[in-house]
Motif scaffolding. Structure first.
Motif, PDB file in Angstrom:
ATOM      1  N   ARG A  98      40.474  47.046  36.059  1.00  0.00           N
ATOM      2  CA  ARG A  98      41.283  45.828  36.083  1.00  0.00           C
ATOM      3  C   ARG A  98      41.976  45.585  34.734  1.00  0.00           C
ATOM      4  N   ARG A 124      46.050  42.841  37.965  1.00  0.00           N
ATOM      5  CA  ARG A 124      45.076  41.934  38.561  1.00  0.00           C
ATOM      6  C   ARG A 124      45.382  41.663  40.035  1.00  0.00           C
ATOM      7  N   SER A 125      46.644  41.645  40.390  1.00  0.00           N
ATOM      8  CA  SER A 125      46.995  41.447  41.803  1.00  0.00           C
ATOM      9  C   SER A 125      46.588  42.668  42.628  1.00  0.00           C
ATOM     10  N   GLU A 126      46.806  43.868  42.083  1.00  0.00           N
ATOM     11  CA  GLU A 126      46.374  45.080  42.780  1.00  0.00           C
ATOM     12  C   GLU A 126      44.856  45.106  42.900  1.00  0.00           C
ATOM     13  N   TYR A 127      44.193  44.645  41.855  1.00  0.00           N
ATOM     14  CA  TYR A 127      42.731  44.628  41.852  1.00  0.00           C
ATOM     15  C   TYR A 127      42.195  43.714  42.953  1.00  0.00           C
ATOM     16  N   ARG A 128      42.808  42.541  43.093  1.00  0.00           N
ATOM     17  CA  ARG A 128      42.375  41.623  44.153  1.00  0.00           C
ATOM     18  C   ARG A 128      42.554  42.261  45.520  1.00  0.00           C
ATOM     19  N   GLN A 129      43.631  43.023  45.704  1.00  0.00           N
ATOM     20  CA  GLN A 129      43.861  43.701  46.974  1.00  0.00           C
ATOM     21  C   GLN A 129      42.786  44.747  47.248  1.00  0.00           C
ATOM     22  N   ARG A 131      39.758  44.581  46.630  1.00  0.00           N
ATOM     23  CA  ARG A 131      38.539  43.931  47.115  1.00  0.00           C
ATOM     24  C   ARG A 131      38.514  43.798  48.635  1.00  0.00           C
ATOM     25  N   THR A 132      39.640  43.972  49.289  1.00  0.00           N
ATOM     26  CA  THR A 132      39.699  43.830  50.747  1.00  0.00           C
ATOM     27  C   THR A 132      39.236  45.099  51.464  1.00  0.00           C
ATOM     28  N   GLU A 151      33.720  47.225  44.802  1.00  0.00           N
ATOM     29  CA  GLU A 151      33.328  46.626  43.523  1.00  0.00           C
ATOM     30  C   GLU A 151      31.830  46.326  43.488  1.00  0.00           C
ATOM     31  N   THR A 182      28.436  40.560  42.088  1.00  0.00           N
ATOM     32  CA  THR A 182      28.996  40.563  43.435  1.00  0.00           C
ATOM     33  C   THR A 182      28.048  39.936  44.451  1.00  0.00           C
TER      34      THR A 182
END
Length: 217
Positions: A98, A124-129, A131-132, A151, A182
């Motif tokens: 990240r 950070r936006s790619e990182y949030r994606q 997580r899906t 993660e 997590t």
């Protein structure tokens, strides 16, 4: 059945003992407090890192995986443990990290790269994606022989290893407390204790209200 490489690695681990904390202010409250010393398992893959990775790695090895891809921050203990075990087991590793690449590499990243992990820095936006993607084969464009590890090792297989921690508690207790990233370890403990036991998770993150839903899931 556990892969023979993992059996050999586990046999090199130390013992996670129970230590009693004798402090007057605790005794005055009529409380008996013990700490489970998972930090003694190993200098790198200590604590819940080994427990979460154990059966995930076993699954990856059963699939003839040659590369494990995972995600974490620049100081991720999860990536740190994964890079080390990957080197020990002869599996390539890649970390999706990240944030922007720092000008000065910190000690955690230095270890990752020295143990052969390929590092890719993502926004950070790619990182949030990322997580899906929850399943080992769910990462877009994943190739044959590659294994996606979410993660913190947040997979159902991680719960099996964490449950072994509970099996090692050879004393009576009313409350079991654990720190949470997590909350995978928290979920694994909840799945293994009796209904009468209270389990408390203490988040290491800010704004971690979402963890309740993660644990329930």
């Amino acid at each position: 059945m556990l892969n023979k490489k993992l059996i050999a690695l586990e046999q090199k681990l130390g013992r996670s003992i129970l230590n009693k904390i004798d402090e007057p202010f605790i005794q005055e409250q009529g409380v008996e407090l013990w700490i489970k010393r998972d930090d003694l398992l190993h200098p790198v893959i200590s604590g819940n890192k080994w427990r979460k990775l154990k059966y995930i790695l076993n699954h990856a090895l059963s699939l003839k995986t040659h590369k494990i891809i995972s995600m974490g921050g620049a100081y991720s203990n999860h990536l740190h443990a994964l890079a080390y075990t990957g080197q020990m087991l002869g599996i390539k590793t890649q970390g999706l990290i990240r944030g922007e690449q720092p000008e000065v590499v910190n000690p955690t990243l230095s270890d990752l790269f020295s143990w052969g992990m390929e590092g890719s820095f993502v926004s950070r936006s790619e990182y949030r994606q990322l997580r899906t993607y929850k399943a080992y084969d769910s990462l877009p464009d994943i190739q044959s022989g590659e294994y996606w590890l979410p993660e913190g090792g947040a997979m159902d297989l991680a719960l099996q290893g964490v449950a072994e921690l509970v099996d090692e508690l050879d004393l009576d207790y009313d409350v079991l407390c654990v720190p949470c990233g997590t909350a995978t370890t928290l979920a694994g403990i909840i799945s293994a204790v009796s209904e009468e036991t209270q389990v408390l998770g203490f988040s290491a993150l800010k704004g971690a209200g979402f963890l309740s839903a993660e644990v329930s899931q």
